[in-house]
Design an enzyme around this catalytic site. Sequence first.
Site, PDB file in Angstrom:
ATOM      1  CG  ASP A  12      70.628 -38.247 -47.089  1.00 26.92           C
ATOM      2  OD1 ASP A  12      71.379 -39.317 -47.314  1.00 26.92           O
ATOM      3  OD2 ASP A  12      69.602 -38.459 -46.535  1.00 26.92           O
ATOM      4  NE  ARG A  92      61.809 -32.749 -48.384  1.00 32.51           N
ATOM      5  CZ  ARG A  92      62.811 -32.738 -47.619  1.00 32.51           C
ATOM      6  NH1 ARG A  92      63.528 -31.540 -47.615  1.00 32.51           N
ATOM      7  NH2 ARG A  92      63.153 -33.695 -47.105  1.00 32.51           N
ATOM      8  CG  ASP A 121      61.479 -35.894 -49.204  1.00 32.45           C
ATOM      9  OD1 ASP A 121      60.470 -35.359 -49.331  1.00 32.45           O
ATOM     10  OD2 ASP A 121      62.178 -36.155 -48.319  1.00 32.45           O
ATOM     11  CB  SER A 170      66.589 -40.368 -42.664  1.00 33.08           C
ATOM     12  OG  SER A 170      66.063 -39.179 -43.584  1.00 33.08           O
TER      13      SER A 170
HETATM   14  N1  ARG Z   1      57.267 -39.889 -45.463  1.00 33.96           N
HETATM   15  C1  ARG Z   1      56.967 -38.689 -45.472  1.00 33.96           C
HETATM   16  C2  ARG Z   1      56.966 -37.988 -46.545  1.00 33.96           C
HETATM   17  O1  ARG Z   1      56.932 -38.702 -47.693  1.00 33.96           O
HETATM   18  C3  ARG Z   1      58.357 -38.205 -44.640  1.00 33.96           C
HETATM   19  C4  ARG Z   1      59.569 -38.049 -45.394  1.00 33.96           C
HETATM   20  C5  ARG Z   1      60.748 -37.726 -44.667  1.00 33.96           C
HETATM   21  N2  ARG Z   1      62.091 -37.459 -45.544  1.00 33.96           N
HETATM   22  C6  ARG Z   1      63.281 -37.441 -45.059  1.00 33.96           C
HETATM   23  N3  ARG Z   1      64.195 -37.111 -45.901  1.00 33.96           N
HETATM   24  N4  ARG Z   1      63.556 -37.919 -43.813  1.00 33.96           N
HETATM   25  O2  ARG Z   1      56.392 -36.978 -46.824  1.00 33.96           O
END
Ligand code: ARG
Length: 393
Positions: A12, A92, A121, A170
């Site tokens: 990404d 984040r 995110d 991912s």
């Molecule tokens: N579901 C988890 C969260 O919302 C993990 C997200 C993972 N993000 C990623 N860009 N692969 O915190």
Amino acid sequence: MKVVLAFSSGLDTSVAVRLLQENYKADVITVTVNVGQSPFKLKAAAKKAKLLGAVKHVHIDARKEFIQDYIFPSIKANGLYEGYPLSTALARYPIASKLVDVALREKADAVAHGCTGKGNDQFRFDTTISLKAPKLKIIAPIREFNLDRKQEIGYAKKKGIPVETESSYSIDENLWGRSIEGGVLEDPKKIPPEHIYTWTRPPEKTPQKPRIIEIEFKEGVPIALDGKRMGGVELITEMNRIAGDYGVGRIELIEDRIMGLKARENYEAPAATVLIQAHQTLEQLVLTKEELEFKRQADQKWADLVYRGLWFDPLKEDLDAFINSTQRRVTGKVKVKLDRGSCRAIGRSSPYSLYDEKLVSFEKPGFDQRDAVGIIKFHGIQGKILRKRRMTR
Ligand code: ARG
């Protein structure tokens, strides 16, 4: 136009660099924030940024801050969302904060991130950025061009951007956990292939003999492992290694995302699994029943806010104040047994323990048992009254 991009070197964010250069004619400054992802990934990020023609690459080691200001509060709050030890969610916030810092320092016109429009995110990034720097423009190229992963891979290939073999997934990792989504995992009835795991061994390949470890907490925060005092980075790294070796911390969930979509999520969180469990056990020993009951609700709300991008919400700050107040007594030692993928608290002690062995023991008198009779007479009294009324009517 000058744009500061949060850059991990994954698909990404690599595609995002090119999209920003081509469609915004932007000079891209890449920022990689070290929150404990593998050193290999960090090195790859610096190299790839250069290869993609970033005008500057900034690397920030935020591990200590991440632990002190985000992981430790999350341990105190037993930070679990639907059974997921908040990891990506937590990281984040420092990433977005650092991104803003760099953008302001560089007098950039905008910040950018690689989030899609489908996940969580974007909520955490956009909310934090706009709160810290309301005037800064936010660009999310993948979301803006409405790209799916296949299209991204196609675009990357066309533009000569190297694509890793693991790109069908991912993956996000930091000191507190590793999350794996996408690819074959998107079919919830399919069993995850073993190769998605890198931090944990499968239970059948863990050591034969169980291991017992001792964790010491001070005011809700782990400070020592097996009697050895350690700083946060060392302690969590060690704990990940040890517990991962015993196959502890593999978590699979159907998770309710912020937007309401259900998602199939796989996590590896060995240290988080052990430490949160040990912390909960210690709380059971030192907090009153009333405190525990109320805190369970506070913890859940805390995790929900943090998951949904609302770290800086006033309620979250209020909850922190309550949680911190309870943690003044969460000091002591916990023994945890690691065995073939499982982890169980099997011993605990604390100077603030509310456990009174003399009172509860079957072997010691402690108090006059006949005193219990008087209390029991009133136990369930309202139900007894109601039943009597019904019978006499
Ligand atoms: N579901 C988890 C969260 O919302 C993990 C997200 C993972 N993000 C990623 N860009 N692969 O915190």
